[in-house]
Scaffold this motif. Structure first.
Motif, PDB file in Angstrom:
ATOM      1  N   ASN A  70       0.794  -1.229   0.000  1.00 24.27           N
ATOM      2  CA  ASN A  70       0.000   0.000   0.000  1.00 24.27           C
ATOM      3  C   ASN A  70       0.827   1.281   0.000  1.00 24.27           C
ATOM      4  OD1 ASN A  70      -2.779  -0.836  -0.043  1.00 24.27           O
ATOM      5  ND2 ASN A  70      -2.412  -1.725   1.973  1.00 24.27           N
ATOM      6  N   LEU A  71       2.154   1.164   0.075  1.00 27.50           N
ATOM      7  CA  LEU A  71       2.998   2.364   0.146  1.00 27.50           C
ATOM      8  C   LEU A  71       2.772   3.368  -0.986  1.00 27.50           C
ATOM      9  CD1 LEU A  71       6.453   1.170   1.514  1.00 27.50           C
ATOM     10  CD2 LEU A  71       4.830   2.749   2.584  1.00 27.50           C
ATOM     11  N   PRO A  72       2.582   2.940  -2.231  1.00 23.67           N
ATOM     12  CA  PRO A  72       2.412   3.936  -3.308  1.00 23.67           C
ATOM     13  C   PRO A  72       1.271   4.926  -3.063  1.00 23.67           C
ATOM     14  CG  PRO A  72       2.840   1.793  -4.257  1.00 23.67           C
ATOM     15  CD  PRO A  72       2.660   1.581  -2.767  1.00 23.67           C
ATOM     16  N   ARG A  73       0.237   4.531  -2.359  1.00 24.84           N
ATOM     17  CA  ARG A  73      -0.879   5.458  -2.131  1.00 24.84           C
ATOM     18  C   ARG A  73      -0.527   6.570  -1.147  1.00 24.84           C
ATOM     19  NH1 ARG A  73      -5.191   1.894   1.392  1.00 24.84           N
ATOM     20  NH2 ARG A  73      -5.746   3.795   2.440  1.00 24.84           N
ATOM     21  N   TYR A  74       0.623   6.455  -0.488  1.00 25.41           N
ATOM     22  CA  TYR A  74       1.050   7.487   0.466  1.00 25.41           C
ATOM     23  C   TYR A  74       2.128   8.405  -0.101  1.00 25.41           C
ATOM     24  CZ  TYR A  74      -1.703   4.724   3.622  1.00 25.41           C
ATOM     25  OH  TYR A  74      -2.750   4.063   4.212  1.00 25.41           O
ATOM     26  N   ASP A  76       3.654  11.545  -1.594  1.00 30.81           N
ATOM     27  CA  ASP A  76       3.366  12.984  -1.585  1.00 30.81           C
ATOM     28  C   ASP A  76       2.269  13.407  -0.615  1.00 30.81           C
ATOM     29  OD1 ASP A  76       5.365  13.591  -3.431  1.00 30.81           O
ATOM     30  OD2 ASP A  76       4.045  13.138  -5.114  1.00 30.81           O
ATOM     31  N   ILE A  77       2.020  12.601   0.416  1.00 36.31           N
ATOM     32  CA  ILE A  77       1.079  13.027   1.455  1.00 36.31           C
ATOM     33  C   ILE A  77       1.641  12.675   2.832  1.00 36.31           C
ATOM     34  CG2 ILE A  77      -1.029  12.876   0.066  1.00 36.31           C
ATOM     35  CD1 ILE A  77      -1.603  10.204   1.471  1.00 36.31           C
ATOM     36  N   GLN A 108      -5.011  13.326   5.791  1.00 36.93           N
ATOM     37  CA  GLN A 108      -3.943  13.285   4.798  1.00 36.93           C
ATOM     38  C   GLN A 108      -3.690  14.716   4.344  1.00 36.93           C
ATOM     39  OE1 GLN A 108      -5.434  10.597   1.792  1.00 36.93           O
ATOM     40  NE2 GLN A 108      -4.766   8.811   2.939  1.00 36.93           N
ATOM     41  N   THR A 109      -2.434  15.128   4.399  1.00 38.25           N
ATOM     42  CA  THR A 109      -2.047  16.482   4.007  1.00 38.25           C
ATOM     43  C   THR A 109      -1.114  16.391   2.815  1.00 38.25           C
ATOM     44  OG1 THR A 109      -2.183  17.157   6.328  1.00 38.25           O
ATOM     45  CG2 THR A 109      -1.031  18.654   4.817  1.00 38.25           C
ATOM     46  N   ASP A 110      -1.459  17.137   1.733  1.00 37.72           N
ATOM     47  CA  ASP A 110      -0.605  17.094   0.540  1.00 37.72           C
ATOM     48  C   ASP A 110       0.498  18.145   0.645  1.00 37.72           C
ATOM     49  OD1 ASP A 110      -1.713  19.581  -0.208  1.00 37.72           O
ATOM     50  OD2 ASP A 110      -3.003  18.708  -1.741  1.00 37.72           O
ATOM     51  N   ARG A 111       1.329  18.224  -0.379  1.00 40.76           N
ATOM     52  CA  ARG A 111       2.481  19.144  -0.362  1.00 40.76           C
ATOM     53  C   ARG A 111       2.066  20.609  -0.262  1.00 40.76           C
ATOM     54  NH1 ARG A 111       7.229  16.911  -0.681  1.00 40.76           N
ATOM     55  NH2 ARG A 111       7.485  14.875  -1.620  1.00 40.76           N
ATOM     56  N   GLU A 112       0.867  20.939  -0.720  1.00 41.91           N
ATOM     57  CA  GLU A 112       0.390  22.331  -0.651  1.00 41.91           C
ATOM     58  C   GLU A 112      -0.278  22.638   0.692  1.00 41.91           C
ATOM     59  OE1 GLU A 112      -0.334  20.378  -3.581  1.00 41.91           O
ATOM     60  OE2 GLU A 112       1.560  21.223  -4.292  1.00 41.91           O
TER      61      GLU A 112
END
Length: 152
Positions: A70-74, A76-77, A108-112
């Motif tokens: 499941n790592l790919p879904r995380y 950049d968050i 979940q927090t993205d880069r922005e």
């Protein structure tokens, strides 16, 4: 499925409550930091997690394999697990076993900096004390659903 409210059968000390909260804080910081092996080490060797979708992972090796997949879904968050409303019950037959139920919220927090909220869950854990340390023996995760209104 809504979760029934159960009466807490035993009182716990403030020290035990704080110990359980600290255990979860350490456990969730590991998973949020994607320290998969460290997270798995907070479970007994034969520990089991039953996810809300019915998927079951028993044993540290299966947990690690499932988390790696499941790592790919995380990418950049930043993920944060928030636990609250812990109900802790001691086991009268085994002083080294605790039953813990709590609510969890995952953000979940993205880069922005945009924050999104995942569905809420109720989690039922069995914690055991081994060599003075708490470990999770089992975890069952229930996705929250609306409560049926009582008939008038």
């Amino acid at each position: 499925m809504s979760q029934a409210v159960q009466a807490v059968r035993s009182k716990v000390t403030g020290d035990l409550y704080a110990e359980v909260q600290t255990f979860y804080a350490r456990q969730m910081r590991r998973v949020d930091a994607l320290d998969i092996e460290g997270f798995a080490d907070t479970f007994t060797d034969d520990g089991v997690v039953v996810h809300a979708n019915g998927e079951r992972a028993q044993g540290r090796e299966r947990m690690v394999a499932g988390m790696r997949a499941n790592l790919p879904r995380y990418r950049d968050i930043a993920v944060r697990h928030w636990f609250d409303h812990l109900l802790i019950e001691t086991d009268p037959a085994d002083e080294d076993t605790l039953r813990v139920s709590y609510y969890t919220l995952v953000t979940q927090t993205d880069r922005e900096g945009k924050v999104s909220f995942q569905p809420t869950f109720t989690v039922d854990d069995v914690l055991v004390r081994r060599d003075g340390e708490l470990l999770t023996r089992s975890r069952v995760i229930h996705r929250d659903t609306p409560v049926e209104l009582p008939a008038s």
